[in-house]
Every structure is written in C-alpha cells, then in structure tokens.
Design a protein around this motif. Structure first.
Motif, PDB file in Angstrom:
ATOM      1  N   HIS A  90      -9.330  -1.775  41.990  1.00  0.00           N
ATOM      2  CA  HIS A  90     -10.442  -0.617  42.509  1.00  0.00           C
ATOM      3  C   HIS A  90     -10.093   0.820  41.880  1.00  0.00           C
ATOM      4  O   HIS A  90     -11.102   1.401  41.645  1.00  0.00           O
ATOM      5  CB  HIS A  90     -10.282  -0.772  43.992  1.00  0.00           C
ATOM      6  N   GLY A  91      -8.945   1.244  41.790  1.00  0.00           N
ATOM      7  CA  GLY A  91      -8.606   2.403  41.169  1.00  0.00           C
ATOM      8  C   GLY A  91      -9.237   2.605  39.652  1.00  0.00           C
ATOM      9  O   GLY A  91      -9.192   3.977  39.313  1.00  0.00           O
ATOM     10  N   GLY A  92      -9.432   1.617  38.964  1.00  0.00           N
ATOM     11  CA  GLY A  92      -9.652   1.601  37.551  1.00  0.00           C
ATOM     12  C   GLY A  92      -8.488   1.290  36.695  1.00  0.00           C
ATOM     13  O   GLY A  92      -8.849   1.005  35.364  1.00  0.00           O
ATOM     14  N   ALA A  93      -7.472   1.039  37.105  1.00  0.00           N
ATOM     15  CA  ALA A  93      -6.445   0.586  36.375  1.00  0.00           C
ATOM     16  C   ALA A  93      -6.634  -0.892  35.931  1.00  0.00           C
ATOM     17  O   ALA A  93      -7.050  -1.557  36.737  1.00  0.00           O
ATOM     18  CB  ALA A  93      -4.886   0.625  37.353  1.00  0.00           C
ATOM     19  N   ARG A  94      -6.220  -1.126  34.732  1.00  0.00           N
ATOM     20  CA  ARG A  94      -6.386  -2.332  34.152  1.00  0.00           C
ATOM     21  C   ARG A  94      -5.040  -3.016  33.709  1.00  0.00           C
ATOM     22  O   ARG A  94      -3.890  -2.225  33.404  1.00  0.00           O
ATOM     23  CB  ARG A  94      -7.291  -2.314  32.776  1.00  0.00           C
ATOM     24  N   MET A  95      -5.028  -4.433  33.909  1.00  0.00           N
ATOM     25  CA  MET A  95      -3.740  -4.853  33.546  1.00  0.00           C
ATOM     26  C   MET A  95      -4.020  -6.558  32.952  1.00  0.00           C
ATOM     27  O   MET A  95      -4.978  -7.157  33.443  1.00  0.00           O
ATOM     28  CB  MET A  95      -2.859  -5.172  35.038  1.00  0.00           C
ATOM     29  N   THR A  96      -3.191  -6.907  32.269  1.00  0.00           N
ATOM     30  CA  THR A  96      -3.454  -8.381  31.526  1.00  0.00           C
ATOM     31  C   THR A  96      -2.253  -9.184  32.328  1.00  0.00           C
ATOM     32  O   THR A  96      -0.952  -8.783  32.170  1.00  0.00           O
ATOM     33  CB  THR A  96      -3.293  -8.420  30.178  1.00  0.00           C
ATOM     34  N   LEU A  97      -2.710 -10.202  33.050  1.00  0.00           N
ATOM     35  CA  LEU A  97      -1.545 -11.075  33.813  1.00  0.00           C
ATOM     36  C   LEU A  97      -1.544 -12.399  33.262  1.00  0.00           C
ATOM     37  O   LEU A  97      -2.628 -13.125  32.901  1.00  0.00           O
ATOM     38  CB  LEU A  97      -2.201 -11.118  35.230  1.00  0.00           C
ATOM     39  N   PRO A  98      -0.376 -12.880  32.972  1.00  0.00           N
ATOM     40  CA  PRO A  98       0.079 -14.078  32.126  1.00  0.00           C
ATOM     41  C   PRO A  98      -0.393 -15.279  32.984  1.00  0.00           C
ATOM     42  O   PRO A  98       0.479 -15.879  33.570  1.00  0.00           O
ATOM     43  CB  PRO A  98       1.457 -13.868  31.700  1.00  0.00           C
ATOM     44  N   VAL A  99      -1.705 -15.707  33.112  1.00  0.00           N
ATOM     45  CA  VAL A  99      -2.003 -16.848  34.080  1.00  0.00           C
ATOM     46  C   VAL A  99      -2.735 -17.867  33.301  1.00  0.00           C
ATOM     47  O   VAL A  99      -3.456 -17.459  32.292  1.00  0.00           O
ATOM     48  CB  VAL A  99      -2.378 -16.607  35.564  1.00  0.00           C
ATOM     49  N   GLU A 100      -2.918 -18.941  33.639  1.00  0.00           N
ATOM     50  CA  GLU A 100      -3.942 -19.905  33.091  1.00  0.00           C
ATOM     51  C   GLU A 100      -5.382 -19.608  33.469  1.00  0.00           C
ATOM     52  O   GLU A 100      -5.552 -19.296  34.597  1.00  0.00           O
ATOM     53  CB  GLU A 100      -3.646 -21.277  33.467  1.00  0.00           C
ATOM     54  N   THR A 101      -6.262 -19.437  32.521  1.00  0.00           N
ATOM     55  CA  THR A 101      -7.548 -18.709  32.681  1.00  0.00           C
ATOM     56  C   THR A 101      -8.557 -19.592  32.805  1.00  0.00           C
ATOM     57  O   THR A 101      -9.779 -19.211  32.980  1.00  0.00           O
ATOM     58  CB  THR A 101      -7.712 -17.603  31.367  1.00  0.00           C
ATOM     59  N   SER A 102      -8.259 -20.845  32.719  1.00  0.00           N
ATOM     60  CA  SER A 102      -9.557 -22.099  32.655  1.00  0.00           C
ATOM     61  C   SER A 102     -10.446 -21.755  33.772  1.00  0.00           C
ATOM     62  O   SER A 102     -11.646 -22.138  33.708  1.00  0.00           O
ATOM     63  CB  SER A 102      -8.896 -23.398  32.524  1.00  0.00           C
ATOM     64  N   SER A 103     -10.339 -21.313  34.894  1.00  0.00           N
ATOM     65  CA  SER A 103     -11.096 -21.293  36.155  1.00  0.00           C
ATOM     66  C   SER A 103     -11.517 -19.786  36.034  1.00  0.00           C
ATOM     67  O   SER A 103     -12.586 -19.445  36.881  1.00  0.00           O
ATOM     68  CB  SER A 103     -10.588 -21.429  37.299  1.00  0.00           C
ATOM     69  N   ALA A 104     -11.211 -19.151  35.260  1.00  0.00           N
ATOM     70  CA  ALA A 104     -11.698 -17.692  35.401  1.00  0.00           C
ATOM     71  C   ALA A 104     -12.825 -16.961  34.411  1.00  0.00           C
ATOM     72  O   ALA A 104     -13.167 -17.672  33.444  1.00  0.00           O
ATOM     73  CB  ALA A 104     -10.361 -16.384  35.018  1.00  0.00           C
ATOM     74  N   ARG A 105     -13.769 -16.439  34.944  1.00  0.00           N
ATOM     75  CA  ARG A 105     -14.922 -15.800  34.392  1.00  0.00           C
ATOM     76  C   ARG A 105     -14.895 -14.539  34.464  1.00  0.00           C
ATOM     77  O   ARG A 105     -14.596 -14.028  35.619  1.00  0.00           O
ATOM     78  CB  ARG A 105     -16.453 -16.605  34.811  1.00  0.00           C
ATOM     79  N   LYS A 106     -15.521 -13.714  33.548  1.00  0.00           N
ATOM     80  CA  LYS A 106     -15.588 -12.497  33.450  1.00  0.00           C
ATOM     81  C   LYS A 106     -16.541 -11.915  34.698  1.00  0.00           C
ATOM     82  O   LYS A 106     -17.535 -12.692  34.886  1.00  0.00           O
ATOM     83  CB  LYS A 106     -16.199 -12.031  32.176  1.00  0.00           C
ATOM     84  N   GLY A 107     -15.956 -10.936  35.389  1.00  0.00           N
ATOM     85  CA  GLY A 107     -16.949 -10.556  36.485  1.00  0.00           C
ATOM     86  C   GLY A 107     -16.408 -11.089  37.626  1.00  0.00           C
ATOM     87  O   GLY A 107     -16.879 -10.804  38.841  1.00  0.00           O
ATOM     88  N   ASP A 108     -15.703 -12.207  37.832  1.00  0.00           N
ATOM     89  CA  ASP A 108     -15.167 -12.651  38.818  1.00  0.00           C
ATOM     90  C   ASP A 108     -14.393 -11.746  39.913  1.00  0.00           C
ATOM     91  O   ASP A 108     -13.483 -11.112  39.123  1.00  0.00           O
ATOM     92  CB  ASP A 108     -14.312 -13.901  38.725  1.00  0.00           C
ATOM     93  N   VAL A 109     -14.442 -11.802  40.975  1.00  0.00           N
ATOM     94  CA  VAL A 109     -13.690 -11.143  42.015  1.00  0.00           C
ATOM     95  C   VAL A 109     -12.452 -12.014  42.559  1.00  0.00           C
ATOM     96  O   VAL A 109     -12.748 -13.171  42.817  1.00  0.00           O
ATOM     97  CB  VAL A 109     -14.422 -10.833  43.166  1.00  0.00           C
ATOM     98  N   VAL A 110     -11.457 -11.261  42.310  1.00  0.00           N
ATOM     99  CA  VAL A 110     -10.048 -12.292  42.300  1.00  0.00           C
ATOM    100  C   VAL A 110      -9.216 -11.409  43.252  1.00  0.00           C
ATOM    101  O   VAL A 110      -9.398 -10.306  43.313  1.00  0.00           O
ATOM    102  CB  VAL A 110      -9.392 -12.776  40.909  1.00  0.00           C
ATOM    103  N   GLU A 111      -8.128 -12.189  43.657  1.00  0.00           N
ATOM    104  CA  GLU A 111      -6.854 -11.410  44.325  1.00  0.00           C
ATOM    105  C   GLU A 111      -5.635 -11.306  43.485  1.00  0.00           C
ATOM    106  O   GLU A 111      -5.217 -12.385  43.308  1.00  0.00           O
ATOM    107  CB  GLU A 111      -6.885 -11.956  45.849  1.00  0.00           C
ATOM    108  N   VAL A 112      -5.145 -10.292  43.269  1.00  0.00           N
ATOM    109  CA  VAL A 112      -3.958 -10.288  42.633  1.00  0.00           C
ATOM    110  C   VAL A 112      -2.629 -10.269  43.752  1.00  0.00           C
ATOM    111  O   VAL A 112      -2.576  -9.171  44.574  1.00  0.00           O
ATOM    112  CB  VAL A 112      -3.731  -9.319  41.753  1.00  0.00           C
ATOM    113  N   GLY A 113      -1.860 -11.340  43.625  1.00  0.00           N
ATOM    114  CA  GLY A 113      -0.698 -11.279  44.735  1.00  0.00           C
ATOM    115  C   GLY A 113       0.789 -10.792  44.185  1.00  0.00           C
ATOM    116  O   GLY A 113       1.037 -11.117  43.150  1.00  0.00           O
ATOM    117  N   VAL A 114       1.254  -9.828  44.774  1.00  0.00           N
ATOM    118  CA  VAL A 114       2.409  -9.246  44.295  1.00  0.00           C
ATOM    119  C   VAL A 114       3.443  -9.341  45.668  1.00  0.00           C
ATOM    120  O   VAL A 114       3.196  -8.884  46.730  1.00  0.00           O
ATOM    121  CB  VAL A 114       2.492  -7.993  43.832  1.00  0.00           C
ATOM    122  N   ARG A 115       4.603 -10.021  45.263  1.00  0.00           N
ATOM    123  CA  ARG A 115       5.445  -9.917  46.705  1.00  0.00           C
ATOM    124  C   ARG A 115       6.237  -8.624  46.650  1.00  0.00           C
ATOM    125  O   ARG A 115       6.398  -7.991  45.771  1.00  0.00           O
ATOM    126  CB  ARG A 115       6.621 -11.196  46.211  1.00  0.00           C
TER     127      ARG A 115
END
Lengths: 308, 365
Positions: free
Chosen positions: B259-284
C-alpha cells in the motif's frame, strides 16, 4: 511503624468480628421470633399439657400418669406398630414407583414432555379432592374398582374396599402412594438429569449395558437424593392425616388408625387434651430420633458417594 | 497397535452440515492432533471415531476393518474425556478397573492390570482415594489409567488438558508425549490449543468449518501452510498479513506492490498469480527485523526476556506484530522501521490459498 500496625490489627479485627456477629443475630432475629411463637411455644405448651388431665372443664397436674397409662395400653403399641408398617410400606412404594417413573421420564421416549406434565395432577390438585375421588372409586355400590372387578368376572359380589379392615388399610396406602409419588418422581428426575452425560458415555465406550449403567452410575449418583427423599417422605407419611381421615376416619374398627389419627381422636374428638398431648409428645420424640438417625445416615451416604 | 482410516466422513445435524468429506489415513503408532477453533467439528469427528456419534455417511477403518457400524466397545478404542468422566462414588482403583469389571475379568487379572496402569501413571499411592480427593492432574491420570487397562488399538483424547492450569498443562503435555512413546500407541488427540498440537503431534489435522484445511507435520504446517487459515492459526504470535497488488510475475517469483508503494519480489510459485491480483503477503512476527522498510508506530512492547514482542500500527491502520531480540532499544510510541527477507514471505491469493514457497527450510521427516 510496623510494630504499631501489628499491635493494632488484632484489636481492629476483633471489633469487626463482634459487630459482624451482632449484625448476623439482628438479621435472623425476625425469623427466630417467628419460630419461637409458632414452634417453640406450642411445643412447650404441649409438653406442659401432657402432664395434666386437661379437658374443656379445666386441668389438674397429674405428673407422668398420662404416659404411664399410654405405655401400659397394648392398643397404643399396636398403633405404633401399625404406624411404622404404614410408613415403611408407603415410603418404599413411593420410592420404587418414583424411581421407575423418573427413569422412564428420563429416557429418550417420544412424547416425554407430555408424560412429565401428566405426572403432576395427583400432587397439584388439593388432597381433599383427590381423596374424595378415591373414596368414590373404592365405594362398593357405585365405585369404579368394584364395578370393573365385577365386569371382568374377578369377583361375584360388589366389594366395598374401605369396609373391611385389611382392604381399607391397603386402599389407604394406595391413595397415599398416589398422592406422594409425583414429587418423589420429579426430584429423582431432576437428580438424574444432573448426572453428567460424560459418565454414561465413558461407560458406554467401556461396553457397559443399559442396566449396568443404571445400577453402577445412575443409582449411586442420585443416592443422596434417594436418601433425602426417603427421609422427607417418611416424615410426611408418618404424619399423614387428611388422606386417612377423609377415606376412613381411622376405621373400620381402628384398622387405619395411625398415631396421628389416634392423637386427633383423643385430643380433638374426645377433648381429652392432656392424654392427646402425651401422644403428640411421643410422636415428636419418635420423629426426632428417627430424623437424627436419618441425618447421620444421609451424611454417611453423601460422603460415600462423593457428594460435596 | 493399529492404523485408523477415515473415508469420506460427513456429518449433519438436520440442515447444519458439521463435517464435509473427511479423508484421513493415520499410521500405526502415530500421534495425530485435531486442532481448530471451537465449532470446527473436531470433537464431533472424534466422537464419530469413538462410535458415540454416527456419521451421516462414510467409513471408519481400524486396522483395516470397517467398524462404522460397530458399538464403541467393539471398535478397540478408548476415550479420555475433557471432564475426565470419573465416577465420584468409586475409588481410584475401581475407576481404573471399571472397564475390566464390565468385561467380567477375574479379580487377579483386574488387580494385575490396574496395578500396572497405576505404576505407569504414578498412582499406586492413590488407589484407595476417591476422585474428589485428587488434584486436577491426578484425576486426569486416573482417566488415562482407565483407558490404558483396556489395551485399546487407538487412544482418543477429547481436550484432556483444558481444565488444568497453565503450569500443569505444560507438565501433562510432556507426560502424554512420553506415555505415547512408552505405550507405542496410536493416539488421536483433540484440542483448540495450537501449542499442544505443535508440541505433541507427529502430524496435525487443522480443521475449519467442518473441512480439513491441512494434514501435515508441525513443521510442514509452520513453514508451508496450505491456506491463510492455517498460516494464521499455527504460530504464536499470529502471522502478519499485508495486503498487496501483483505487479508482475517471473522465474524469480511474484513482484508485489504494498500500500505504501514499496515493491518486493517474493520467491513463490507464480502459476496462479495474474498481474493486478490483490494478494496478501504473510510474514511471521519472528521473521520481522528492525530496518528500512515498513513503518510502524510502536504501541506496546512486551519484554519476555529472550524476545520482545512489539505491537504496533502502520499509517493506514493495519496492525502489525514483530518478535524482536530481547535487548532491543526501541520504545513505545516511537516510529519503527521493519523489514523481512523475501524468502520468509508467504503469499496468499484471493481465495486464501498459498502460492508455494520456492526457498523454504528443509522439512524434518
């Protein structure tokens, strides 16, 4: 600082304790006065009367004469015996029928809510009305029971159940059980519903049959209630007056005369207050002894069955 | 001991469906914990296994034999209840002996079996007492003793520790794990407490709304939660979830914008991801460190000694939690910068399903 605080504390505590105690007495004072007027004074007056020959005409101090005459009379001991027989038989029947009824009402049977309501009438309707109903049913001329017995050919002639000594006694017992069972049933039912479902499930997992669960879980779990109900029911049955009085007035030929009926006949019907009072005192002593024994027994049962 | 298989178990009470399509294969000598929030169906499932409740459909196999229609006693199971279900009028000895008395075993055998169970559970001194004279932990052990004497194929536990205080619960957890090893028994254990699940289970079944969310080892669930529900349910304190938008996908993973504008590339399998999808990033919380990144206003700092749990809020109101080193110098009320390694992030799609992580820690067998 510390020393002062330590020495001041006990005194403060003592003062508060005293005022707490005074306050407690104050709170129970109205009830105590009430009990003094309606229980203690009549009891003391009855004891005093029992040492007199009081009638409507006046009274003279006669010492223990009333008691001596009473204890020497074989008829009195016959009445005491009959009263205990009446009590043991009626209470046993109430407990057994109540236990069976409560078990059925507690089971998952269709329409059990309706049955629970149907149990109530003997307890809810006034005893006098119930007893008059029974008196009609026992009647030899137009009674339902005699009619049915003749209809089914079980008897040749009409039977007046309250007319012979033995049948009158057992008929009175039946009516007494009819009046007294609903409350016993409902108390047992309430106790059964208080038994944790987990206990039955644990036993079921272990393979216990229905009868085994009833015997080893239900009965022990409700035992304190069974004993309490036995005590209360015994006292009520011992003192049961109106049922016998309405049905038979203690007859025929004294067959249904229990201690309480005898006392009423002597003190009120014959107006021999002194002799009646002596009988009343004997009842108080008997019931008090019986109750003390029972409370001791109840205490043991509660401890044995793990009740708090 | 024995295996336990559940095949397409469903259960409904009238119109309410409480269990849907439960399939499970529990191995011999395995300690499996059913965990989930209240009302998720875990206790119902256990009661179905015990035979106290009938499944609407599906089969239960113990050691390969279908016991779906068998009475509880014929299934070879024993059960420990949450309330302990001890008979208050019977002594400890008679409580433990109860199943043997039902089975009409000879007195010598009863004595020997009760003696053995009492020995294992350190109850030998207490055999003549009534349950009312015992502490909570001792009562619990009596209940376990009653299930041991039957020598069952499968032990079932229904929230057995929830009536104990925290310290005793910790002790009993260790005792139960040791008991499971000593008896070499197959055990199924129901709890709502994820700490019990994580510490005792060989494998955990996470249930939610009558469905199995995931079945796996504690570390599998921790490092590879299959769904957002499992991710937030397992782990203490709960995982943080940061909303983000997918801006691109590639071989190295999915690129997201917070939301703040920060970008990050996260090493996950991307088969189900489309550009523009709203996702949630979980961090312990334990994967967050002080550094340049997410700005959080620190509201409460709980110092536990070894770690300090920091609770705060981002500018947009989103709540965050971070487990910082015990000697951290941040203060309550201060603005704190937090950062995390991309490899530690979990990404959940709009349905709450995880995009599998490419670089997760190796899992213990």
């Amino acid at each position: 600082m510390t020393l002062v605080a330590e020495s001041a504390a006990p005194e403060r505590m003592q003062r508060r304790e005293l005022s707490d105690r005074a306050f407690a007495w104050l709170l129970i004072a109205p009830a105590l006065m009430f009990i003094a007027v309606i229980v203690v004074w009549p009891l003391l007056e009855t004891i005093r009367l029992s040492f007199t020959d009081a009638t409507l005409g006046g009274e003279n101090w006669v010492g223990t004469q009333n008691y001596a005459a009473l204890f020497a009379d074989p008829k009195f001991w016959q009445i005491v015996g009959r009263t205990f027989y009446w009590m043991v038989l009626a209470v046993s029947l109430k407990l057994v029928v109540g236990l069976i009824g409560a078990t059925l009402l507690n089971a998952a049977i269709p329409g059990k809510a309706l049955f629970r309501v149907l149990v109530m009438p003997p307890w809810v309707i006034p005893i006098a009305i119930g007893c008059i109903g029974w008196k009609w049913m026992y009647n030899g001329y137009f009674g339902l029971i005699s009619g049915l017995l003749q209809e089914f050919g079980l008897v040749q002639d009409r039977v007046a159940l309250l007319a012979t000594k033995t049948s009158a006694f057992y008929s009175a017992i039946v009516t007494d059980v009819w009046v007294g069972t609903p409350m016993v049933t409902l108390f047992f039912l309430a106790a059964m519903q208080g038994v944790s479902k987990d206990l039955y499930e644990a036993a079921w997992v272990d393979g216990a049959s229905r009868w085994y669960r009833f015997r080893r879980i239900t009965i022990p779990q409700i035992m304190p209630v069974i004993v309490s109900m036995a005590l209360l029911s015994a006292i009520w049955t011992f003192n049961s007056f109106e049922i016998i009085w309405i049905l038979t007035e203690g007859g025929p030929r004294g067959a249904t005369t229990t201690l309480i009926i005898d006392t009423y006949k002597v003190a009120i019907s014959a107006q021999r207050f002194g002799e009646g009072a002596a009988r009343a005192v004997v009842i108080v002593v008997l019931l008090a002894t019986f109750s003390l024994f029972y409370l001791w027994f109840l205490n043991r049962v509660n401890r044995h069955y793990g009740a708090k | 001991m024995a295996t336990l298989d559940l095949q397409s178990i469903t259960k409904s009470f009238g119109a309410a469906q409480v269990l849907t399509g439960i399939d499970l294969a529990i191995r011999d000598k395995e300690f499996v914990v059913f965990v989930g929030p209240s009302g998720c169906g875990k206790s119902t499932l256990l009661r179905i296994i015990a035979g106290l409740e009938a499944a609407t459909s599906g089969n239960i196999l113990i050691d390969g034999t279908d016991v779906s229609a068998a009475a509880p006693v014929d299934r070879g199971i024993s059960m420990v209840f949450q309330s302990y279900a001890l008979y208050p009028h019977l002594s400890v000895y008679e409580n433990i002996a109860f199943p043997l008395r039902v089975a009409r075993l000879p007195e010598t055998e009863v004595k020997q079996k009760v003696g053995r169970a009492a020995g294992i559970l350190q109850l030998t001194e207490k055999l003549s007492l009534k349950p009312g004279q015992l502490s909570g932990g001792q009562r619990q052990r009596v209940a376990i003793g009653r299930s041991i004497v039957r020598n069952p194929k499968v032990f079932l536990f229904d929230e057995p520790l929830s009536n104990l205080d925290a310290a005793l619960r910790g002790e009993m957890r260790v005792e139960l794990s040791a008991l499971q090893r000593d008896l070499d028994a197959t055990m199924v254990y129901v709890t709502h407490d994820q700490v019990e699940a994580m510490t005792m289970a060989h494998r955990i079944v996470v249930l939610n709304k009558g469905r199995i969310e995931q079945f796996g080892t504690p570390m599998e669930l921790y490092h590879h939660p299959a769904t957002k529900f499992v991710a937030t349910f397992i782990g203490q304190p709960n995982m943080n979830l940061l909303p983000a938008t997918v801006t691109g996908t590639g071989a190295e993973g999915v690129t997201v914008e917070f939301h703040g504008g920060a970008r990050m590339t996260l090493p996950v399998e991307t088969s189900s991801a489309r550009k523009g999808d709203v996702v949630e990033v979980g961090v312990r919380p334990e994967n967050l460190q002080i550094g340049q990144g997410i700005a959080m206003r620190l509201r409460v700092l709980e110092r536990l000694g070894g770690t300090a749990i920091a609770y705060g809020q981002m500018a947009d109101g989103l709540k965050l939690c971070a487990a910082l080193p015990g000697d951290t110098t941040v203060h309550e009320g201060e603005e704190v910068g937090l950062t995390f390694a991309p490899a530690d992030a979990h990404v959940f799609d709009t349905q709450g399903r995880v995009m599998r992580r490419q670089q997760a820690p190796a899992l213990a067998a």
